[in-house]
Design a protein around this motif. Structure first.
Motif, mmCIF file in Angstrom:
data_model
loop_
_atom_site.group_PDB
_atom_site.id
_atom_site.type_symbol
_atom_site.label_atom_id
_atom_site.label_comp_id
_atom_site.label_asym_id
_atom_site.label_seq_id
_atom_site.Cartn_x
_atom_site.Cartn_y
_atom_site.Cartn_z
ATOM 1 N N VAL A 1 0.916 -1.211 -0.103
ATOM 2 C CA VAL A 1 -0.125 0.075 -0.142
ATOM 3 C C VAL A 1 0.836 1.154 0.176
ATOM 4 O O VAL A 1 0.630 2.406 -0.728
ATOM 5 C CB VAL A 1 -1.006 0.003 1.126
ATOM 6 N N ALA A 2 1.874 1.287 0.751
ATOM 7 C CA ALA A 2 2.982 2.525 0.779
ATOM 8 C C ALA A 2 3.660 2.687 -0.653
ATOM 9 O O ALA A 2 3.746 3.749 -0.895
ATOM 10 C CB ALA A 2 4.005 2.163 1.893
ATOM 11 N N VAL A 3 3.981 1.506 -1.407
ATOM 12 C CA VAL A 3 4.693 1.928 -2.591
ATOM 13 C C VAL A 3 3.373 2.169 -3.609
ATOM 14 O O VAL A 3 3.562 3.081 -4.445
ATOM 15 C CB VAL A 3 5.277 0.437 -3.125
ATOM 16 N N LEU A 4 2.250 1.701 -3.494
ATOM 17 C CA LEU A 4 0.976 2.300 -4.444
ATOM 18 C C LEU A 4 1.052 3.839 -4.054
ATOM 19 O O LEU A 4 0.772 4.665 -4.927
ATOM 20 C CB LEU A 4 -0.204 1.639 -4.211
ATOM 21 N N ALA A 5 1.032 4.102 -2.861
ATOM 22 C CA ALA A 5 0.634 5.524 -2.178
ATOM 23 C C ALA A 5 1.688 6.605 -2.870
ATOM 24 O O ALA A 5 1.501 7.598 -3.589
ATOM 25 C CB ALA A 5 0.364 5.552 -0.956
ATOM 26 N N PHE A 6 3.045 6.037 -2.914
ATOM 27 C CA PHE A 6 4.103 6.685 -3.474
ATOM 28 C C PHE A 6 3.868 6.883 -4.884
ATOM 29 O O PHE A 6 4.219 7.919 -5.238
ATOM 30 C CB PHE A 6 5.429 5.967 -3.134
ATOM 31 N N LEU A 7 3.461 5.946 -5.550
ATOM 32 C CA LEU A 7 3.497 5.863 -7.006
ATOM 33 C C LEU A 7 2.274 7.024 -7.456
ATOM 34 O O LEU A 7 2.601 7.714 -8.270
ATOM 35 C CB LEU A 7 3.263 4.584 -7.632
ATOM 36 N N LEU B 1 9.638 14.637 -4.989
ATOM 37 C CA LEU B 1 9.932 13.396 -5.240
ATOM 38 C C LEU B 1 11.164 12.881 -4.057
ATOM 39 O O LEU B 1 10.989 11.791 -3.587
ATOM 40 C CB LEU B 1 10.497 13.084 -6.559
ATOM 41 N N THR B 2 12.037 13.746 -3.534
ATOM 42 C CA THR B 2 12.961 13.630 -2.659
ATOM 43 C C THR B 2 12.055 13.288 -1.327
ATOM 44 O O THR B 2 12.194 12.539 -0.584
ATOM 45 C CB THR B 2 13.800 14.675 -2.371
ATOM 46 N N ALA B 3 11.133 14.365 -0.948
ATOM 47 C CA ALA B 3 10.147 14.230 0.328
ATOM 48 C C ALA B 3 9.487 13.013 0.289
ATOM 49 O O ALA B 3 9.426 12.081 1.229
ATOM 50 C CB ALA B 3 9.411 15.207 0.358
ATOM 51 N N LEU B 4 9.023 12.471 -0.900
ATOM 52 C CA LEU B 4 8.107 11.222 -1.061
ATOM 53 C C LEU B 4 9.033 9.943 -0.970
ATOM 54 O O LEU B 4 8.743 9.033 -0.242
ATOM 55 C CB LEU B 4 7.613 11.042 -2.371
ATOM 56 N N LEU B 5 10.257 9.976 -1.575
ATOM 57 C CA LEU B 5 11.119 8.798 -1.336
ATOM 58 C C LEU B 5 11.630 8.744 0.033
ATOM 59 O O LEU B 5 11.868 7.700 0.699
ATOM 60 C CB LEU B 5 12.358 9.162 -2.370
#
Length: 194
Positions: free
Chosen positions: A30-36, A156-160
């Motif tokens: 779920v976290a990876v999906l939210a990141f995308l 993108l840095t904050a999301l990563l």
């Protein structure tokens, strides 16, 4: 048929009904999906920021006007000097007439060795102040691209970073669960020598 590393990575996050998949694995999916999703949205936001800066630059390019002014003092012979790697003209006194008929004086860039009383063209900004000329299109484009790129990079840095924190927390939970499982298994085993 062997799967490649990318295929295995993608399959790791897809819901497959595997009974061995842990709760932490589902949370990570779920976290990876939210990141995308947020990454795509942040790229859209970055494009919007870049476009807004570009439109503001275009408005600034067209916000002033050229007028004919009269030089009030002789200009120095050498009016071009290097300022931070660019050429800038020195200013001298000029007078011009506004749209409502008033005469206004000020300092404006003029050609080299312009004599008092000679006509020159000067650029007035939206407030009616003399300037060096309209904003250049290359500056407008560069500012738009730079602001959009910076927005994308920061978001993108904050999301990563958020995704890395979530993964780290989940890894701590996984390690704790593995340790607890090993301890439980070792407690169940009875020593043969006892």
């Amino acid at each position: 048929m062997r799967s490649g590393p990318v295929t295995m990575r993608v399959r790791r996050y897809l819901p497959d009904g595997n009974p061995l998949r842990r709760g932490t694995d589902r949370v990570e999916s779920v976290a990876v999906l939210a990141f995308l999703i947020f990454a795509v949205l942040s790229l859209g936001a970055a494009f919007a920021v870049g476009a807004a800066v570009y439109r503001a630059g275009l408005a600034e390019e067209h916000s002033g006007r050229w007028v004919t002014a009269t030089v009030t003092r002789d200009a120095p012979a050498a009016t071009w000097v290097a300022v931070e790697g660019t050429a800038a003209r020195l200013r001298t006194g000029v007078a011009w007439t506004t749209a409502d008929g008033r005469t206004v004086t000020g300092q404006a860039p003029v050609p080299s060795a312009a004599k008092a009383g000679s006509p020159v063209r000067i650029w007035l900004d939206r407030e009616g102040r003399p300037g060096d000329g309209p904003r250049s299109r290359i500056d407008t484009v560069a500012d738009g691209v730079a602001s959009g790129t910076a927005t994308a990079a920061l978001s993108l840095t904050a999301l990563l970073a958020c995704l890395a924190l979530v993964r780290r927390r989940l890894d701590h939970r996984r390690y704790a669960a593995w340790d607890a499982g090993w301890l439980a298994m070792n407690r169940r085993r009875k020593p043969k020598d006892a």
